[in-house]
Design a protein around this motif. Structure first.
Motif, PDB file in Angstrom:
ATOM      1  N   LEU A   1      15.267  24.326  38.149  1.00 54.31           N
ATOM      2  CA  LEU A   1      15.025  24.574  36.740  1.00 54.31           C
ATOM      3  C   LEU A   1      16.376  24.028  35.836  1.00 54.31           C
ATOM      4  N   ILE A   2      16.384  23.119  35.341  1.00 51.24           N
ATOM      5  CA  ILE A   2      17.596  22.818  34.284  1.00 51.24           C
ATOM      6  C   ILE A   2      17.405  23.370  33.071  1.00 51.24           C
ATOM      7  N   VAL A   3      18.249  24.285  32.478  1.00 52.77           N
ATOM      8  CA  VAL A   3      17.996  24.777  31.375  1.00 52.77           C
ATOM      9  C   VAL A   3      19.175  24.175  30.347  1.00 52.77           C
ATOM     10  N   VAL A   4      18.720  23.574  29.045  1.00 54.51           N
ATOM     11  CA  VAL A   4      19.493  22.935  28.073  1.00 54.51           C
ATOM     12  C   VAL A   4      19.295  23.351  27.002  1.00 54.51           C
ATOM     13  N   ALA A   5      20.079  23.754  26.043  1.00 58.74           N
ATOM     14  CA  ALA A   5      19.650  24.002  24.440  1.00 58.74           C
ATOM     15  C   ALA A   5      19.452  22.992  23.618  1.00 58.74           C
ATOM     16  N   ALA A   6      18.732  23.083  22.748  1.00 56.21           N
ATOM     17  CA  ALA A   6      18.435  21.867  21.633  1.00 56.21           C
ATOM     18  C   ALA A   6      19.694  21.927  20.709  1.00 56.21           C
ATOM     19  N   ALA A   7      20.352  22.915  20.624  1.00 56.75           N
ATOM     20  CA  ALA A   7      21.640  22.852  19.826  1.00 56.75           C
ATOM     21  C   ALA A   7      22.281  23.957  20.095  1.00 56.75           C
TER      22      ALA A   7
ATOM     23  N   THR B   1      13.492  28.779  43.227  1.00 63.89           N
ATOM     24  CA  THR B   1      14.058  27.839  42.393  1.00 63.89           C
ATOM     25  C   THR B   1      15.226  28.052  41.930  1.00 63.89           C
ATOM     26  N   VAL B   2      16.268  26.926  41.941  1.00 64.44           N
ATOM     27  CA  VAL B   2      17.650  27.446  41.467  1.00 64.44           C
ATOM     28  C   VAL B   2      17.635  26.706  40.159  1.00 64.44           C
ATOM     29  N   PHE B   3      18.296  27.828  39.172  1.00 61.07           N
ATOM     30  CA  PHE B   3      18.283  27.566  37.812  1.00 61.07           C
ATOM     31  C   PHE B   3      19.910  26.932  37.645  1.00 61.07           C
ATOM     32  N   VAL B   4      20.013  25.934  36.735  1.00 64.03           N
ATOM     33  CA  VAL B   4      21.238  25.352  36.645  1.00 64.03           C
ATOM     34  C   VAL B   4      21.430  25.273  34.954  1.00 64.03           C
TER      35      VAL B   4
ATOM     36  N   SER C   1      20.988  32.801  31.141  1.00 58.59           N
ATOM     37  CA  SER C   1      21.161  34.120  31.774  1.00 58.59           C
ATOM     38  C   SER C   1      20.130  35.136  30.972  1.00 58.59           C
ATOM     39  N   THR C   2      19.939  34.793  29.649  1.00 60.32           N
ATOM     40  CA  THR C   2      18.802  35.307  28.912  1.00 60.32           C
ATOM     41  C   THR C   2      17.188  34.935  29.605  1.00 60.32           C
ATOM     42  N   LEU C   3      17.214  33.955  30.048  1.00 53.62           N
ATOM     43  CA  LEU C   3      15.962  33.498  30.419  1.00 53.62           C
ATOM     44  C   LEU C   3      15.745  34.413  31.821  1.00 53.62           C
ATOM     45  N   VAL C   4      16.856  34.251  32.579  1.00 55.81           N
ATOM     46  CA  VAL C   4      16.740  35.242  33.813  1.00 55.81           C
ATOM     47  C   VAL C   4      16.188  36.552  33.587  1.00 55.81           C
ATOM     48  N   ASN C   5      17.023  37.205  32.681  1.00 51.27           N
ATOM     49  CA  ASN C   5      16.885  38.538  32.395  1.00 51.27           C
ATOM     50  C   ASN C   5      15.369  38.723  31.826  1.00 51.27           C
ATOM     51  N   ALA C   6      14.867  37.961  31.047  1.00 52.65           N
ATOM     52  CA  ALA C   6      13.416  38.138  30.668  1.00 52.65           C
ATOM     53  C   ALA C   6      12.415  37.820  31.824  1.00 52.65           C
ATOM     54  N   LEU C   7      12.854  37.125  32.812  1.00 51.01           N
ATOM     55  CA  LEU C   7      11.922  36.867  33.822  1.00 51.01           C
ATOM     56  C   LEU C   7      11.670  37.928  35.023  1.00 51.01           C
ATOM     57  N   VAL C   8      13.030  38.573  34.985  1.00 52.81           N
ATOM     58  CA  VAL C   8      13.388  39.521  35.926  1.00 52.81           C
ATOM     59  C   VAL C   8      13.896  40.652  35.537  1.00 52.81           C
TER      60      VAL C   8
ATOM     61  N   ILE D   1      17.046  31.609  41.660  1.00 53.82           N
ATOM     62  CA  ILE D   1      18.410  31.541  42.453  1.00 53.82           C
ATOM     63  C   ILE D   1      19.442  31.179  41.101  1.00 53.82           C
ATOM     64  N   ASP D   2      19.956  32.231  40.605  1.00 54.37           N
ATOM     65  CA  ASP D   2      20.806  31.914  39.285  1.00 54.37           C
ATOM     66  C   ASP D   2      22.004  31.586  39.824  1.00 54.37           C
ATOM     67  N   THR D   3      22.576  30.708  39.291  1.00 56.21           N
ATOM     68  CA  THR D   3      23.973  29.896  39.378  1.00 56.21           C
ATOM     69  C   THR D   3      24.935  30.038  38.323  1.00 56.21           C
ATOM     70  N   PRO D   4      26.203  30.169  38.661  1.00 56.29           N
ATOM     71  CA  PRO D   4      27.287  30.212  37.525  1.00 56.29           C
ATOM     72  C   PRO D   4      26.914  28.687  36.783  1.00 56.29           C
ATOM     73  N   GLY D   5      27.270  28.806  35.428  1.00 49.60           N
ATOM     74  CA  GLY D   5      27.159  27.851  34.412  1.00 49.60           C
ATOM     75  C   GLY D   5      28.467  26.897  34.731  1.00 49.60           C
ATOM     76  N   VAL D   6      28.261  25.497  34.780  1.00 49.16           N
ATOM     77  CA  VAL D   6      29.088  24.558  35.195  1.00 49.16           C
ATOM     78  C   VAL D   6      29.211  23.603  33.828  1.00 49.16           C
ATOM     79  N   ARG D   7      30.441  22.874  33.585  1.00 46.08           N
ATOM     80  CA  ARG D   7      30.755  21.986  32.658  1.00 46.08           C
ATOM     81  C   ARG D   7      30.652  20.587  33.455  1.00 46.08           C
ATOM     82  N   SER D   8      30.548  20.301  34.599  1.00 48.50           N
ATOM     83  CA  SER D   8      30.794  19.287  35.222  1.00 48.50           C
ATOM     84  C   SER D   8      30.111  19.517  36.558  1.00 48.50           C
ATOM     85  N   PHE D   9      29.509  18.313  37.078  1.00 50.67           N
ATOM     86  CA  PHE D   9      28.664  18.225  38.115  1.00 50.67           C
ATOM     87  C   PHE D   9      29.065  16.929  39.045  1.00 50.67           C
TER      88      PHE D   9
END
Length: 347
Positions: free
Chosen positions: A136-142, A213-216, A224-231, A270-278
């Motif tokens: 699950l790729i999480v991205v903000a609209a802004a 499902t791995v969250f990135v 993390s807000t989404l993870v806390n709401a789901l779990v 499966i929550d992962t640390p936020g990354v700025r590069s991949f």
């Protein structure tokens, strides 16, 4: 007769080699063997998280005997990495009682392996998680602005690992996500829109049941807000976006598995640390085409070494799509494939 030929002491015994005591060499006196115990009584479990050489492992998942163990890696595995999601065999104290420590003696076969590298020139892979079947790729609209190239990189890594992608756009109340989503029109995966007044938790939860499902996502996008709401009770730290740089602060510092419950069963986030590069230095570009089944079949007629990029001569995919054989959907799919290939090739 010389003096050394004379026998001065007739009572002195005669010695031979059998009378000499040899001091045993204690170090290495026993021959080394590569034979290892079979551990026939080992208990199987799944690694939920790793923390400074200790592994949280869930044994007997879904049974009345389900329990969480703390384990260390056995000496015979010292050259092998154990990561979140691994199926492992354990021996020792496997009761899960407080203060006990089991030993991981075997790592099971991995169905998938999500990896990244430090950058595109680094072929040393960093394993993120094993045996996930969704991303699950999480991205903000802004706030922060969506980064198309980073999402492309997530998709490349997912397709390379044969992991099915999903996309969640958060903060959709702050900006229209439509223009951003147009970049992925040719890719067939679920998209969820979330905002301050709406969070499609039921739909997202339903897509997670029965899956790992791995969250990135980039720091600050609301993962993390989404993870806390789901779990409920997950208590994953929530970051804030810097008003000056527009970047999120790293909050989750480790990869951890969390159970998602539903009346229909359960799944794993499966929550992962936020990354700025991949980095994609480990990826084989030929594996990307496998995610585009209908285009891969056409590619069998391409010349050897065809890149499938717009300037590729005699590319069967470009010729077929250009002739309109696959319609508008085919053109969108080819555009997506070429952008992902370009993302990989350009670094």
């Amino acid at each position: 007769m010389s003096w050394w030929d004379q026998d001065d002491d007739e009572d002195e015994p005669d010695y031979d080699e059998s009378d000499v005591r040899v001091r045993p060499n204690r170090r290495g006196s026993r021959p080394r063997t590569k034979t290892r115990p079979e551990h026939a009584d080992a208990v199987t479990g799944t690694v939920l998280g790793v923390d400074r050489g200790r592994y949280a492992v869930l044994a007997a998942e879904g049974t009345a005997d389900e329990r969480e163990l703390v384990a260390a890696r056995a000496s015979e595995l010292r050259r092998k990495s154990v990561v979140t999601g691994d199926h492992v065999d354990l021996v020792g104290d496997v009761t899960g009682a407080p203060g006990t420590l089991a030993r991981i003696v075997r790592i099971g076969d991995r169905t998938t392996l999500l990896r990244r590298s430090a950058d595109d020139t680094d072929e040393v892979e960093r394993v993120i998680v094993a045996n996930a079947d969704q991303m699950l790729i999480v991205v903000a609209a802004a706030n922060p602005e969506p980064r198309i190239r980073l999402v492309d990189r997530y998709l490349v890594a997912a397709y390379d690992a044969r992991i099915a992608p999903l996309l969640c756009v958060t903060k959709s109340d702050l900006a229209d996500p439509g223009p951003f989503l147009e970049n992925f029109a040719g890719l067939d995966f679920p998209v969820f829109l979330s905002g301050r007044d709406r969070m499609p938790l039921d739909a997202i939860r339903e897509s997670l049941i029965g899956h790992r499902t791995v969250f990135v996502g980039h720091s600050g996008v609301g993962k993390s807000t989404l993870v806390n709401a789901l779990v409920p009770g997950a208590d994953r730290a929530i970051g804030r976006v810097n008003a000056v740089t527009g970047r999120g602060r790293h909050t989750s510092s480790s990869t951890v598995s969390l159970r998602v419950e539903s009346p229909d069963g359960h799944g794993w986030v499966i929550d992962t640390p936020g990354v700025r590069s991949f980095g994609l230095g480990h990826v084989d570009p030929s594996s990307l085409l496998g995610a585009f089944t209908e285009l891969a079949e056409i590619a069998e007629n391409c010349p050897r070494g065809c890149t499938h990029l717009p300037d590729a001569p005699d590319c069967a995919i470009i010729e077929t799509v250009g002739a309109g054989a696959l319609g508008d959907a085919g053109r969108a799919r080819l555009d997506s494939l070429q952008r992902l290939l370009t993302t990989f090739a350009s670094g």
